[in-house]
Motif scaffolding. Structure first.
Motif, PDB file in Angstrom:
ATOM      1  N   ALA A   1      -2.982  -1.549  -2.783  1.00 38.77           N
ATOM      2  CA  ALA A   1      -4.186  -1.146  -2.061  1.00 38.77           C
ATOM      3  C   ALA A   1      -4.858   0.033  -2.754  1.00 38.77           C
TER       4      ALA A   1
ATOM      5  N   ALA B   1       0.847  -1.196   0.000  1.00 39.08           N
ATOM      6  CA  ALA B   1       0.000   0.000   0.000  1.00 39.08           C
ATOM      7  C   ALA B   1       0.880   1.242   0.000  1.00 39.08           C
TER       8      ALA B   1
ATOM      9  N   TYR C   1      -3.710  -4.164   5.098  1.00 33.88           N
ATOM     10  CA  TYR C   1      -3.818  -4.687   3.727  1.00 33.88           C
ATOM     11  C   TYR C   1      -2.696  -5.685   3.444  1.00 33.88           C
TER      12      TYR C   1
ATOM     13  N   THR D   1      -7.096   3.084   2.142  1.00 32.43           N
ATOM     14  CA  THR D   1      -7.070   1.785   1.468  1.00 32.43           C
ATOM     15  C   THR D   1      -6.098   0.816   2.130  1.00 32.43           C
ATOM     16  N   GLU D   2      -5.070   1.337   2.812  1.00 35.72           N
ATOM     17  CA  GLU D   2      -4.112   0.443   3.464  1.00 35.72           C
ATOM     18  C   GLU D   2      -4.735  -0.293   4.655  1.00 35.72           C
TER      19      GLU D   2
END
Length: 301
Positions: free
Chosen positions: A97, A67, A141, A110-111
């Motif tokens: 990610a 990520a 992630y 997103t991580e």
């Protein structure tokens, strides 16, 4: 609770209080220290390179998962494997990610999305190698992908900048790069990112060497798909065999642009014989050329 090294404030840094030129030198010193940290990881990076080469030989795939800044380092390395070493694109997978950014924006949340690993798991097969990067060693992630890879029977190479972290404990090949605190605290795109890029360069290049895609320091499995690389390929064939540039170009034309068989063609083989010889010697050009030399000596006697 103590902070991980990658989040610790660099004692006495105060880069914002320094003149610009002095701050630049201080930043560069931080990058140099990060590169020095890679030396501690050379044994595990060498092991990882062997695992990557074994997977490619067996027809398996290489997966890169990360990520943020680590994802960009992974993307850079993975995207160069085809051009530099001729690794088939279908054998390379990039899992970043939130996806690969195309507009300069990488959402930070997103991580933390561990659920995305469920979709990635379907792309991972038994015997694949999954290279997972996270500076902290704790990114959800990255850990979720590593767990998914473990369940699928893949080999996990985990790269982190903090020792004793979950990713390193989970990995089959734990690569710890103990970079010092960042000059700008927590900005792991700086030293940690530089160290990760160097580690990936080292590992993937060693993989290319193990696969026989480097000979006398030249990338003899290069995909010559632009004018510059075509000229480079001609130069390699000419230098290694001693033939003229025109003869080298003709040999490359006979082998469809593939440099290793072209070198053997320029050395006296037919294209079919060149491919057979490379198969017999696991793609290693040196033994192929030695075999040709031995055959010539035997024939002349």
């Amino acid at each position: 609770m103590s902070l991980p090294t990658t989040e610790t404030v660099f004692a006495g840094s105060h880069i914002d209080a320094r003149p610009t030129l002095e701050a630049a030198a201080f930043l560069l010193d931080g990058q140099s220290a990060a590169i020095d940290a890679v030396r501690y990881a050379t044994p595990t990076l060498s092991q990882g390179a062997q695992q990557m080469a074994s997977a490619i030989r067996a027809g398996k795939s290489l997966h890169y998962a990360a990520a943020g800044s680590s994802g960009l380092m992974a993307l850079a390395d993975a995207s160069e494997l085809r051009g530099t070493f001729g690794i088939p694109t279908e054998k390379i997978r990039i899992h970043m990610a939130g996806g690969v950014p195309v507009d300069g924006h990488m959402p930070g949340d997103t991580e933390d999305d561990g659920t995305a690993a469920g979709q990635i798991a379907n792309e991972i097969s038994n015997g694949d190698v999954v290279i997972v990067l996270t500076a902290s060693g704790t990114t959800p992630y990255a850990l979720a992908v590593a767990h998914a890879a473990q369940h699928r029977g893949a080999t996990i190479i985990g790269i982190a900048n903090n020792p004793g972290t979950p990713l390193l404990e989970l990995a089959d090949t734990p690569v710890c790069i103990p970079t010092p605190p960042e000059v700008v605290a927590g900005s792991t795109r700086l030293g940690a990112g530089t160290a990760q890029k160097a580690a990936l360069n080292l590992m993937s290049t060693l993989m290319g060497v193990v696969l026989g895609h480097v000979y006398r320091g030249e990338m003899v499995n290069v995909i010559a798909d632009n004018a510059k690389l075509v000229q480079r390929a001609i130069g390699m064939v000419s230098r290694i065999t001693g033939v003229s540039a025109d003869m080298a170009e003709a040999a490359i034309a006979q082998t469809g642009g593939r440099v290793k068989p072209a070198i053997l063609v320029a050395s006296g083989c037919s294209p079919k014989q060149a491919l057979t010889l490379l198969e017999q010697h696991s793609g290693q050009l040196g033994p192929c050329l030695s075999s040709l030399s031995t055959n010539r000596t035997t024939t002349s006697n």
